[in-house]
Design a protein around this motif. Sequence first.
Motif, PDB file in Angstrom:
ATOM      1  N   PRO A 104     -62.220  17.999   8.679  1.00 41.78           N
ATOM      2  CA  PRO A 104     -61.596  16.937   9.678  1.00 41.78           C
ATOM      3  C   PRO A 104     -62.442  16.215  10.373  1.00 41.78           C
ATOM      4  CG  PRO A 104     -60.429  18.982   9.885  1.00 41.78           C
ATOM      5  CD  PRO A 104     -61.435  19.282   9.189  1.00 41.78           C
ATOM      6  N   PRO A 105     -63.481  16.673  10.934  1.00 37.78           N
ATOM      7  CA  PRO A 105     -64.398  15.699  11.668  1.00 37.78           C
ATOM      8  C   PRO A 105     -65.234  14.977  10.440  1.00 37.78           C
ATOM      9  CG  PRO A 105     -65.102  17.857  11.631  1.00 37.78           C
ATOM     10  CD  PRO A 105     -63.910  17.990  11.641  1.00 37.78           C
TER      11      PRO A 105
ATOM     12  N   THR B   3     -64.260  13.958   7.441  1.00 35.24           N
ATOM     13  CA  THR B   3     -63.565  12.914   6.940  1.00 35.24           C
ATOM     14  C   THR B   3     -63.247  11.623   8.199  1.00 35.24           C
ATOM     15  OG1 THR B   3     -61.587  14.082   7.497  1.00 35.24           O
ATOM     16  CG2 THR B   3     -62.245  14.000   5.318  1.00 35.24           C
ATOM     17  N   ASN B   4     -63.219  12.179   9.279  1.00 37.19           N
ATOM     18  CA  ASN B   4     -62.930  11.074  10.377  1.00 37.19           C
ATOM     19  C   ASN B   4     -64.101  10.268  10.573  1.00 37.19           C
ATOM     20  OD1 ASN B   4     -61.578  10.156  12.733  1.00 37.19           O
ATOM     21  ND2 ASN B   4     -63.267  11.067  13.929  1.00 37.19           N
TER      22      ASN B   4
ATOM     23  N   GLY C  31     -64.293   7.682   8.021  1.00 32.08           N
ATOM     24  CA  GLY C  31     -63.216   6.831   7.914  1.00 32.08           C
ATOM     25  C   GLY C  31     -62.357   7.263   6.609  1.00 32.08           C
ATOM     26  N   MET C  32     -62.183   8.354   6.252  1.00 25.83           N
ATOM     27  CA  MET C  32     -61.065   8.876   5.206  1.00 25.83           C
ATOM     28  C   MET C  32     -60.038   9.464   5.732  1.00 25.83           C
ATOM     29  SD  MET C  32     -63.733  10.667   2.411  1.00 25.83           S
ATOM     30  CE  MET C  32     -65.241   9.955   1.756  1.00 25.83           C
ATOM     31  N   GLU C  33     -59.329   8.660   6.961  1.00 23.83           N
ATOM     32  CA  GLU C  33     -58.003   9.196   7.426  1.00 23.83           C
ATOM     33  C   GLU C  33     -57.161   9.176   6.237  1.00 23.83           C
ATOM     34  OE1 GLU C  33     -59.794   6.886   8.627  1.00 23.83           O
ATOM     35  OE2 GLU C  33     -60.553   7.858  10.677  1.00 23.83           O
ATOM     36  N   GLN C  34     -56.920   8.314   5.473  1.00 24.76           N
ATOM     37  CA  GLN C  34     -55.895   8.263   4.338  1.00 24.76           C
ATOM     38  C   GLN C  34     -55.968   9.040   3.099  1.00 24.76           C
ATOM     39  OE1 GLN C  34     -53.190   6.723   5.446  1.00 24.76           O
ATOM     40  NE2 GLN C  34     -54.040   6.173   7.647  1.00 24.76           N
ATOM     41  N   GLU C  35     -57.350   9.027   2.699  1.00 28.36           N
ATOM     42  CA  GLU C  35     -57.531   9.607   1.470  1.00 28.36           C
ATOM     43  C   GLU C  35     -58.955  10.138   1.686  1.00 28.36           C
ATOM     44  OE1 GLU C  35     -57.966   8.367  -3.498  1.00 28.36           O
ATOM     45  OE2 GLU C  35     -57.820   6.703  -1.632  1.00 28.36           O
ATOM     46  N   ILE C  36     -59.093  11.599   1.079  1.00 28.79           N
ATOM     47  CA  ILE C  36     -60.162  12.219   0.962  1.00 28.79           C
ATOM     48  C   ILE C  36     -60.933  12.349  -0.325  1.00 28.79           C
ATOM     49  CG2 ILE C  36     -61.570  14.389   1.332  1.00 28.79           C
ATOM     50  CD1 ILE C  36     -59.021  15.136   3.239  1.00 28.79           C
TER      51      ILE C  36
END
Length: 221
Positions: free
Chosen positions: A158-159, A161-162, A165-170
């Motif tokens: 989670p941190p 991807t945060n 800036g991958m909140e919508q797609e990993i």
Amino acid sequence: MLHFVKYDLIMPTWGTLLTFLLTIPLFYAVMLPSFFVFNVYVMTTLIGLFYTDQRSKSRLYMSSLPVKRASIVQGRYVSILMVGIFFIFYQGLCGRILSLLFENNYYVYSWKDMLVLLCMAALIEAVAIPLYYGLTSFLMATGGLAFLYFFSIIFSLPPLTNVLGMEQEIIFNDLDPGFVLLVEKYIPFQPYVTLSLVTAILFYLSLKLSELLFVKKAKVS
């Protein structure tokens, strides 16, 4: 200690070495996260050395030698760290060569990436080696290490991807730059000095713990 470092470094077979050398650029070519590949290869090396210890009963043999038992443990820590350093530079070389030969956006290590990877290798050792010296079962120690690594991935994703800036797609192939960004985000003051110092302290404490566990188990044996 140098004798045991050499013993660990020559223990892998030529087949194992060729597998490492050939698959690292292959994984790089298909753009798997190089940080993930690095961690898996360091753990594979570590597990392989302890598996060989168990299969050949070499731990009992080395304990009977007229040497300080602490030097056996120190040799194991140094040898795995040396393997980790080799993987870092080899991956870095593969990334640079592939980025020059092909148009794909291959991730190339900076000195910050290399330092973070070195700290990762040291922390893997700091956690894993006391497990193998402390637990009586090789399978139990390996299962515990696998569980901890899986938990660390779930905890860090989670941190990671945060910060990317991958909140919508990993996009797993693009996670590599996030580790340096995480260090700089959560350690705002002299992040790389602080990271190195904390890692060195944990590495030293783990080494001393492993020495105690090894000596204790050798006396029981």
